[in-house]
Motif scaffolding. Structure first.
Motif, PDB file in Angstrom:
ATOM      1  N   ASP A 184     -78.780  -2.567  77.189  1.00 41.16           N
ATOM      2  CA  ASP A 184     -78.967  -4.007  77.267  1.00 41.16           C
ATOM      3  C   ASP A 184     -79.007  -4.503  75.832  1.00 41.16           C
ATOM      4  O   ASP A 184     -80.041  -4.446  75.168  1.00 41.16           O
ATOM      5  CB  ASP A 184     -80.258  -4.348  78.006  1.00 41.16           C
ATOM      6  CG  ASP A 184     -80.436  -5.836  78.222  1.00 41.16           C
ATOM      7  OD1 ASP A 184     -79.784  -6.633  77.526  1.00 41.16           O
ATOM      8  OD2 ASP A 184     -81.241  -6.208  79.095  1.00 41.16           O
ATOM      9  N   ASN A 185     -77.862  -4.964  75.353  1.00 44.14           N
ATOM     10  CA  ASN A 185     -77.764  -5.353  73.950  1.00 44.14           C
ATOM     11  C   ASN A 185     -78.635  -6.566  73.615  1.00 44.14           C
ATOM     12  O   ASN A 185     -79.083  -6.706  72.479  1.00 44.14           O
ATOM     13  CB  ASN A 185     -76.309  -5.638  73.582  1.00 44.14           C
ATOM     14  CG  ASN A 185     -75.476  -4.372  73.491  1.00 44.14           C
ATOM     15  OD1 ASN A 185     -76.013  -3.259  73.454  1.00 44.14           O
ATOM     16  ND2 ASN A 185     -74.161  -4.526  73.456  1.00 44.14           N
ATOM     17  N   ALA A 186     -78.877  -7.435  74.591  1.00 45.38           N
ATOM     18  CA  ALA A 186     -79.743  -8.584  74.359  1.00 45.38           C
ATOM     19  C   ALA A 186     -81.172  -8.147  74.049  1.00 45.38           C
ATOM     20  O   ALA A 186     -81.909  -8.869  73.378  1.00 45.38           O
ATOM     21  CB  ALA A 186     -79.723  -9.521  75.557  1.00 45.38           C
ATOM     22  N   LYS A 187     -81.566  -6.974  74.540  1.00 47.34           N
ATOM     23  CA  LYS A 187     -82.899  -6.434  74.293  1.00 47.34           C
ATOM     24  C   LYS A 187     -82.896  -5.318  73.253  1.00 47.34           C
ATOM     25  O   LYS A 187     -83.936  -4.706  73.002  1.00 47.34           O
ATOM     26  CB  LYS A 187     -83.507  -5.910  75.590  1.00 47.34           C
ATOM     27  CG  LYS A 187     -83.731  -6.976  76.644  1.00 47.34           C
ATOM     28  CD  LYS A 187     -84.354  -6.385  77.901  1.00 47.34           C
ATOM     29  CE  LYS A 187     -84.613  -7.456  78.943  1.00 47.34           C
ATOM     30  NZ  LYS A 187     -85.211  -6.892  80.177  1.00 47.34           N
ATOM     31  N   ASN A 188     -81.736  -5.044  72.669  1.00 48.12           N
ATOM     32  CA  ASN A 188     -81.593  -3.967  71.687  1.00 48.12           C
ATOM     33  C   ASN A 188     -82.116  -2.637  72.230  1.00 48.12           C
ATOM     34  O   ASN A 188     -82.794  -1.881  71.530  1.00 48.12           O
ATOM     35  CB  ASN A 188     -82.321  -4.319  70.381  1.00 48.12           C
ATOM     36  CG  ASN A 188     -81.653  -5.444  69.619  1.00 48.12           C
ATOM     37  OD1 ASN A 188     -80.505  -5.801  69.887  1.00 48.12           O
ATOM     38  ND2 ASN A 188     -82.374  -6.003  68.658  1.00 48.12           N
ATOM     39  N   THR A 189     -81.776  -2.352  73.480  1.00 52.81           N
ATOM     40  CA  THR A 189     -82.347  -1.200  74.166  1.00 52.81           C
ATOM     41  C   THR A 189     -81.267  -0.399  74.890  1.00 52.81           C
ATOM     42  O   THR A 189     -80.362  -0.967  75.499  1.00 52.81           O
ATOM     43  CB  THR A 189     -83.417  -1.642  75.174  1.00 52.81           C
ATOM     44  OG1 THR A 189     -84.437  -2.382  74.493  1.00 52.81           O
ATOM     45  CG2 THR A 189     -84.055  -0.441  75.855  1.00 52.81           C
TER      46      THR A 189
END
Length: 123
Positions: free
Chosen positions: A73-78
């Motif tokens: 989840d790139n929006a969460k850097n995860t």
């Protein structure tokens, strides 16, 4: 400086499931391919799974195919590693790693590493 922090490890029984997470800080996960490696006591660190920065390409070692799923989840850097049907042979410290632009199964291709999270699978 880019930092990676793994979490989600623990003690489970054979057949259980566990989800590991890796959070990237000091930058963004975008444009980094991410990988998961593991190391059991007395053994070399081995490749587990990898995912491209967009999530469109994934790779798995033969030992975890059909049991583990990598996602991000790139929006969460995860980045995540969903582990199912766990076996005692999966017991290890699990590390996440990051490299620029493309996936790899080789640990020397990765630029940044987390500290690891312990996964223990009992019989």
């Amino acid at each position: 400086q880019v930092q990676l922090v793994e979490s989600g490890g623990g003690l489970v029984q054979a057949g259980d499931s566990l989800r590991l997470s890796c959070v990237v800080s000091g930058g963004t996960v975008n444009y980094y391919a991410m990988g998961w490696f593991r190391q059991a006591p007395g053994k070399e660190r081995e490749f587990v799974s990898a995912i491209s920065w967009s999530g469109s390409t994934t790779m798995y070692s033969d030992s975890v195919k059909d049991r583990f799923t990598i996602s991000r989840d790139n929006a969460k850097n995860t980045v995540y590693l969903q582990m199912g049907s766990l076996l005692p042979a999966d017991t290890a410290v699990y590390y996440c790693a990051a490299r620029r632009t493309s996936t790899s199964r080789y640990e020397n291709a990765y630029d940044y590493w987390g500290q690891g999270t312990q996964v223990t699978v009992s019989s």
